[in-house]
Design an enzyme around this catalytic site. Structure first.
Site, PDB file in Angstrom:
ATOM      1  N   ASP A 131       0.859  -1.187   0.000  1.00 45.77           N
ATOM      2  CA  ASP A 131       0.000   0.000   0.000  1.00 45.77           C
ATOM      3  C   ASP A 131       0.895   1.235   0.000  1.00 45.77           C
ATOM      4  OD1 ASP A 131      -1.993  -1.859   0.327  1.00 45.77           O
ATOM      5  OD2 ASP A 131      -2.451  -1.320   2.411  1.00 45.77           O
ATOM      6  N   ASP A 133       1.186   4.718   2.034  1.00 41.84           N
ATOM      7  CA  ASP A 133       0.725   5.390   3.247  1.00 41.84           C
ATOM      8  C   ASP A 133       1.117   6.865   3.193  1.00 41.84           C
ATOM      9  OD1 ASP A 133      -0.375   3.115   4.741  1.00 41.84           O
ATOM     10  OD2 ASP A 133       1.694   2.398   4.761  1.00 41.84           O
TER      11      ASP A 133
END
Length: 206
Positions: A131, A133
Site C-alpha cells: 500500500d 501510506d
C-alpha cells in the site's frame, strides 16, 4: 538538535548497543545495517523518544525508546514528497500520480510507511502488493465533504492508498472521517479514543 519529534519521523543514530538486551535478532541486524527508526505515537520518559524498528517482514516491528541525544539525523514525511527512486512498483506509481493534486491542496502532506522508509533510507521496503501510506497535516478542521473528495482521489490510484489526518491532538484515518459514523478513532500518545470532533479532544464519546 531537534527537540520535538512527530509520529512517522525517521531518525538515525541508533546503534545495536543501544537496543535492549531482549531485542530480537532481526532488530539488531536492521540497526546494525544502518537503518533508521520511526517515531511512534506513544509516551516516553524525559530525554527519550518512542521509536520502532522495522524488519523485512510486515510482522517484524519492535517498539522501544531512543535517547534524544543519540539522534544524528531526522527526516519528516513531508520532506519525502518529491524524492524519486527508480523502481517499477504500484506504490511509487501511485505517489507520482497523486503528487500534483496533493501539492495543489491547501494542506501539507507527506509519505510514511514502507514508501517513506524506502525513500528516506534507500533500503528496499516496498513490494508489488505494498500500500501507499500518506499523512496530511491538518491543524484546522477538514470538512467531511473535503475528506470524501480526497478519498475519491486516492481510490483512483493504482494501489491501495491510506491517509492519516494529523490533527493537533492525534491522528485519525481519512477514510474513517469521510465515512458516515458520527464517531471516529483518534490515536493519541496516551492511547486511542472515540471522538466526535478530532480537532476537539474534549468532545469524546462516553
Amino acid at each position: 538538535m531537534v527537540s520535538r519529534f512527530l509520529a512517522h519521523d525517521l531518525l538515525w543514530g541508533m546503534t545495536p548497543r543501544q537496543l535492549p538486551v531482549d531485542a530480537p535478532a532481526w532488530a539488531v541486524k536492521s540497526i546494525g545495517a544502518g537503518q533508521p527508526v520511526v517515531v511512534r505515537r506513544a509516551e516516553s520518559a524525559a530525554g527519550q523518544v518512542a521509536v520502532g524498528v522495522r524488519g523485512r517482514l510486515r510482522e517484524q516491528r519492535y517498539g522501544m525508546s531512543m535517547a534524544i541525544a543519540a539522534v544524528t539525523r531526522r527526516v519528516s514525511p513531508e520532506a519525502l514528497c518529491h524524492v524519486d527512486i527508480h523502481r517499477d512498483l504500484p506504490a511509487l506509481e501511485a505517489l507520482a500520480q497523486l503528487r500534483p493534486a496533493l501539492d495543489a491542496c491547501a494542506w501539507v502532506w507527506g509519505v510514511s510507511g514502507s514508501a517513506g522508509f524506502e525513500l528516506a533510507s534507500g533500503f528496499a521496503a516496498l513490494h508489488e502488493a505494498s500500500d501507499l501510506d500518506l499523512i496530511l497535516r491538518t491543524p484546522q478542521p477538514l470538512a467531511r465533504d473535503q475528506a470524501r473528495e480526497l478519498v475519491a482521489l486516492l481510490d483512483a490510484a493504482p494501489c491501495v492508498v491510506d491517509m492519516q489526518l494529523q490533527t493537533p491532538f492525534g491522528a485519525v484515518a481519512l477514510r474513517e472521517w469521510a465515512g458516515s459514523s458520527p464517531r471516529v478513532l483518534l490515536k493519541k500518545a496516551t492511547g486511542a479514543c472515540l471522538v466526535v470532533d478530532p480537532w476537539n479532544p474534549q468532545e469524546q464519546a462516553a
